[in-house]
Design an enzyme around this catalytic site. Structure first.
Site, short mmCIF file in Angstrom:
data_model
loop_
_atom_site.label_atom_id
_atom_site.label_comp_id
_atom_site.label_asym_id
_atom_site.label_seq_id
_atom_site.Cartn_x
_atom_site.Cartn_y
_atom_site.Cartn_z
N LYS A 53 0.84 -1.20 0.00
CA LYS A 53 0.00 0.00 0.00
C LYS A 53 0.87 1.26 0.00
CE LYS A 53 -3.75 -2.49 2.20
NZ LYS A 53 -4.40 -2.94 3.42
N GLN A 97 -4.56 -1.52 9.56
CA GLN A 97 -4.47 -2.87 9.01
C GLN A 97 -5.05 -3.89 9.99
OE1 GLN A 97 -3.49 -3.45 5.88
NE2 GLN A 97 -3.83 -5.66 6.05
N ASP A 120 -11.12 2.73 4.06
CA ASP A 120 -11.41 1.29 4.10
C ASP A 120 -12.93 1.05 4.10
OD1 ASP A 120 -9.67 -0.83 4.06
OD2 ASP A 120 -9.04 -0.59 6.15
#
Ligand code: GUN
Length: 301
Positions: A53, A97, A120
């Site tokens: 990422k 994460q 997200d």
């Protein structure tokens, strides 16, 4: 006839081209998109995902940073970091994460992220908006799945779709997105009885159950679109999906490979969500006289 293989890399490439153009337009207005990824602990798979990422954000010329916290970081420490990022105008996207270490409550942590920076799409405000059919940040993997289905040219409306797996990250949002496109959707999972009866009547199958080669040819309707979300490691170290690629490709109409399918799309969609957030930052600049923005109340949602 063998299935057409859906090329995730190619679809992602088209997306990156669009993101580059949007980034250039933002840059002309003095905005550089900013994405911050937070990782807690040493989970090797998570380390790899986070590095990819960051690499992609930097490749796009963005402000990409990773904040690494130790395995024993507390929930409060993590939330403090998030709150600082919420208030930092140069940060457009915040991603924590997952999974987090067991002593940390994931849903509580996700609630700390400003929903407007929740690229997200996991904050309950964004999942609620998705549920209600309102505009929101859509979780990256299911968003990518929809793009892959669309890339086949197969019409979604009116079709029978089966999603296998009911996770917050993939299954549930995929159910909602397909349903919003007027498919008739069945959400199956590990406890579903006679699963093959459902999948055999499906024009679209999304397999996100986390079991290697679980979906076999006898479970697939000839010509169906099959999207494999699984990333499993076999004992010999080989990577495989939730779909038995070799047999299913003889029956399906379209099929994603692993690797080279859905996995390619997740990061592309993260970047797309971040550019959307940066564009909102630009639009928001004109509204800075709004007191609720200035006093920080929007961060309490
Ligand atoms: N872990 C596995 N997939 C994801 C994802 O899409 N986002 C985050 N934050 N963590 C993940």
């Amino acid at each position: 006839m063998a299935a057409q293989i859906i090329d995730g890399k190619e679809v992602a490439k088209i997306t990156y081209k669009q993101i580059k153009a949007r980034t250039a337009a933002l840059r002309e207005q003095g905005i550089i998109p900013g994405l911050t990824v937070i990782i807690v602990g040493e989970n090797p798979a998570s380390q790899t995902y986070v590095a990819s990422k960051e690499k992609r954000a930097l490749k796009l010329g963005w402000n990409g940073q990773v904040i690494r916290l130790p395995e024993n970081a507390t929930q409060q420490e993590l939330c403090e970091v998030i709150k600082t990022l919420n208030l930092d105008d140069s940060v457009d996207g915040i991603l924590v994460q997952l999974p987090l270490p067991k002593h940390i409550n994931e849903l509580e942590v996700l609630k700390c992220i400003d929903p407007e920076k929740d690229v997200d799409g996991f904050h309950i405000v964004n999942s609620g908006k998705l549920f209600a059919g309102l505009e929101s940040f859509v979780p990256c993997t299911p968003k990518g799945i929809m793009k892959l289905i669309d890339s086949t040219g197969v019409e979604i409306e009116g079709k029978n779709a089966v999603v296998i797996g009911r996770s917050l990250i993939v299954g549930k949002p995929a159910f909602l997105l397909l349903s919003a496109r007027n498919a008739t959707v069945t959400l199956c999972h590990s406890k579903t009885e006679n699963l093959a009866e459902f999948t055999r009547s499906a024009d679209i199958v999304v397999a996100a159950i986390g079991k290697p080669n679980f979906v076999t040819a006898d479970m697939i309707k000839p010509g169906a679109v099959v999207i494999d979300v699984g990333i499993n490691r076999l004992p010999d170290g080989q990577l495989c999906g939730d779909v038995d690629f070799e047999s299913v490709k003889e029956v399906a109409g379209h099929l994603t490979p692993v690797p080279g399918g859905v996995g390619q799309m997740t990061i592309a969609m993260l970047m797309e969500n971040t550019v959307i957030s940066a564009e909102a930052r630009l639009a928001g600049r004109d509204r800075k006289t709004d007191a609720s923005v200035l006093d920080g109340t929007r961060h309490k949602a």
